[in-house]
Design an enzyme around this catalytic site. Structure first.
Site, mmCIF file in Angstrom:
data_model
loop_
_atom_site.group_PDB
_atom_site.id
_atom_site.type_symbol
_atom_site.label_atom_id
_atom_site.label_comp_id
_atom_site.label_asym_id
_atom_site.label_seq_id
_atom_site.Cartn_x
_atom_site.Cartn_y
_atom_site.Cartn_z
ATOM 1 N N LEU A 1 0.828 -1.205 0.000
ATOM 2 C CA LEU A 1 0.000 0.000 0.000
ATOM 3 C C LEU A 1 0.863 1.255 0.000
ATOM 4 C CD1 LEU A 1 -0.497 1.895 2.816
ATOM 5 C CD2 LEU A 1 -1.084 -0.347 3.680
ATOM 6 N N ARG B 1 -9.512 -0.709 -1.627
ATOM 7 C CA ARG B 1 -8.534 -1.796 -1.769
ATOM 8 C C ARG B 1 -8.578 -2.717 -0.559
ATOM 9 N NH1 ARG B 1 -2.890 -2.403 -0.515
ATOM 10 N NH2 ARG B 1 -1.641 -3.437 -2.146
ATOM 11 N N HIS C 1 -1.389 -10.495 -1.882
ATOM 12 C CA HIS C 1 -0.352 -10.651 -2.908
ATOM 13 C C HIS C 1 -0.172 -12.091 -3.381
ATOM 14 C CE1 HIS C 1 0.692 -6.466 -2.642
ATOM 15 N NE2 HIS C 1 0.806 -6.575 -1.331
#
Length: 312
Positions: free
Chosen positions: A95, A119, A203
């Site tokens: 981020l 997000r 991720h």
């Protein structure tokens, strides 16, 4: 050459930014603008907690950004240090890449806060709680971590999420695969694996629904041109084009954070001084990657005053 760098998730803590807000109107204005953009009193959660609320991904991400941008604004407005004049490039961990882009004008502060709120919500919603997990592999390099992830997958997702520094790699995926990886760590020459207290497997390919959500968000809020190059997480390479960066931010949701390689690339390009604003997390990683580089981390007014004197 000097790089300004920004921390990622995990650097949040109750009380963050409180002293800075008391000391500086520039910091208070940042927190107020973020509160207004999100239609919530995020600054109160940052200042007072409870910790469980601050740790929620949808709160932690904009909070970490707000704290770092407040630190930057104090540096610029109180001490007269311009990022554009004193920096050669920027980068951020996960981020933190959004924070870096905000710092160089690609996104407004309000838009950055809203994008990170979305997000965080999208990443949390992508995988049901308990289905995914992440683990830090201590004493692991990227080769050992990649081999371990492949061995532990067994038809589930187990992927390298963060290549942080030469001694720490983070893996992400289905909980069962991550648990197997921890059990197999020593067999792969890795000191140990530690399950991370996170609410979703960031991720990795399980995050594709969140990547799709961010792609849609950028239709309405694309990055604009920026004043300094950004080193992107997923390529560990310098980016100067806003359209290219937009695509990389979408890929970043499911892609590996190539932090070690990013720092190496910056050092190879001539960066000798790394300045972390708003945390003391990525700075120590840099110290383990680029051992000859100078590293400064600034959080407090005293830190910023010393930094301003140092870089003049």
């Amino acid at each position: 050459m000097r790089a300004f760098i920004f921390p990622g998730q995990g650097s949040q803590k109750v009380g963050m930014g409180a002293d800075l807000a008391v000391a500086s109107a520039a910091a208070r204005e940042v927190f107020e603008e973020v509160d207004e953009a999100l239609s919530q009193t995020l600054s109160t959660i940052m200042r007072e907690g409870p910790e469980a609320d601050l740790t929620l991904t949808e709160n932690a991400q904009p909070a970490i950004m707000a704290n770092a941008i407040a630190t930057l604004r104090v540096l610029e407005q109180e001490f007269g240090v311009s990022l554009a004049d004193k920096g050669d490039c920027v980068a951020g961990h996960s981020l933190g890449e959004y924070t870096a882009l905000c710092a160089v004008g690609a996104f407004s502060l309000a838009d950055t806060a809203r994008l990170l709120k979305l997000r965080g919500q999208a990443m949390q919603a992508a995988v049901p709680v308990g289905v995914g997990a992440m683990a830090a592999l201590l004493g692991a390099d990227i080769e050992k971590a990649t081999a371990l992830a492949a061995a532990a997958a067994q038809s589930e997702v187990c992927e390298v999420a963060n290549d942080n520094d030469p001694t720490q790699v983070v893996i992400s995926g289905h909980r069962g695969a991550i648990e197997r990886a921890i059990e197999l760590a020593k067999e792969h020459g890795i000191k140990r694996g530690i399950m991370l207290p996170v609410s979703a497997p960031f991720h990795c390919s399980l995050m594709q629904p969140a990547a799709d959500a961010m792609a849609a968000a950028f239709e309405d809020t694309p990055p604009q041109s920026f004043t300094l190059p950004v080193y992107a997480n997923v390529t560990a390479a310098q980016v100067t084009d806003a359209d290219a960066e937009r695509d990389l931010l979408v890929q970043q949701v499911t892609g590996r954070v190539r932090w070690r390689e990013s720092v190496e690339a910056m050092a190879t390009a001539g960066v000798t001084h790394f300045v972390e604003l708003g945390g003391k997390v990525v700075g120590p990683m840099v110290g383990r990657i680029a051992k000859d580089a100078a590293v400064t981390s600034a959080i407090t007014m005293e830190d910023l005053e010393a930094l301003a004197k140092e870089i003049g």
